[in-house]
Design an enzyme around this catalytic site. Sequence first.
Site, short mmCIF file in Angstrom:
data_model
loop_
_atom_site.label_atom_id
_atom_site.label_comp_id
_atom_site.label_asym_id
_atom_site.label_seq_id
_atom_site.Cartn_x
_atom_site.Cartn_y
_atom_site.Cartn_z
N LYS A 68 0.80 -1.23 0.00
CA LYS A 68 0.00 0.00 0.00
C LYS A 68 0.83 1.28 0.00
O LYS A 68 0.41 2.29 -0.54
CB LYS A 68 -0.93 0.02 1.22
CG LYS A 68 -2.09 -0.93 1.13
CD LYS A 68 -2.98 -0.73 2.34
CE LYS A 68 -4.18 -1.62 2.31
NZ LYS A 68 -5.15 -1.26 3.36
N ASP A 105 -10.23 3.35 2.38
CA ASP A 105 -10.39 2.82 3.74
C ASP A 105 -11.16 3.78 4.64
O ASP A 105 -12.03 3.36 5.41
CB ASP A 105 -9.02 2.54 4.38
CG ASP A 105 -8.43 1.22 3.90
OD1 ASP A 105 -9.20 0.35 3.46
OD2 ASP A 105 -7.19 1.07 3.96
#
Length: 292
Positions: A68, A105
């Site tokens: 990520k 997220d």
Amino acid sequence: MPNPIPLGVFGYPAGHILSPVLHNGAAEALGVDYHYLAYEVRPEQIGEAVRGAQSMGFRGLTITIPHKVAVTEFVDEMSEDARLMGAVNTLVFEEDGRIVGHNTDGIGWLRFVEETTGEYPKGKRCLVLGAGGAARAIAVKIAQCGAEHLEIRNRTAEKAAELARFVEESIPGAKASGGGLENLQEAAAGCGLVVNTTSQGMWGDAEREAASPIPEDAIPESAICSDAVYIPPDTAFLKAAERRGAKTVRGTGWLVYQGAASWKLWTGTDMPTDLVMQKLLDALDKRIKGED
Ligand code: ATR
């Protein structure tokens, strides 16, 4: 017949990744021609793999552990959330050739909290437990919403203090402080929202699964309690919160809603979240029973 439009997730390892359940479930329910697969990509090959996917006509990718942060080097643009979170969980291959990095997220979590509880972090005192990648996404989103104060507590106190400083410096008007796991009773007092982002409560290790990141009697009765852990769906923390009479927000919802936000970026359509949630719960149940 033309091939379906490829989508996928890059992770390492990749055997445990559940997101194909979400996205293929959505494609099937909506009758749209996308196909989503999990790919195991070694850390040193993430850049090559992203460019390869672009050349092969992928519409987008989910990016998961451990890529990520590293993948941010291989994008042409980052959304505001990805920039603040310092991490990308979604790539979109735009038609003009740009690779855009997003992070769903925070927004996925926020939408699920709002939908489940009808409440919003604005004006609340909030407590985040943990200071890793998930904590950073939540902390940024809570501060952007205008929380009254954000307290971050972590086993490694310095990481919590660092994240709190980052939030105050990056989000205008944010008030945050950080520390270790001592005196959680005091830290939680008066909080309207408590979020667990540590791995306490996670299936796979009996001692860890039975653990709550905060003592039951420290959970404020009127708080919203949200867990990032999604296996098992009802964690020790959420069960303790329920006994206290608090409102609970499952990690499974967070997982589905961050996926729904990525799906929308790729396809422009809304994921049928109720149906996808059921598919996820079935897959988790199989995993816990050792059937997958
Ligand atoms: P993620 O990206 O999912 O947030 P991570 O970066 O590995 O994952 O973060 C895991 C979090 O769980 C960290 O806050 C970690 O605390 P440390 O920073 O001190 O390592 C926390 N954590 C892991 N095991 C824990 C335990 N046994 N007790 C309390 N916190 C724990």
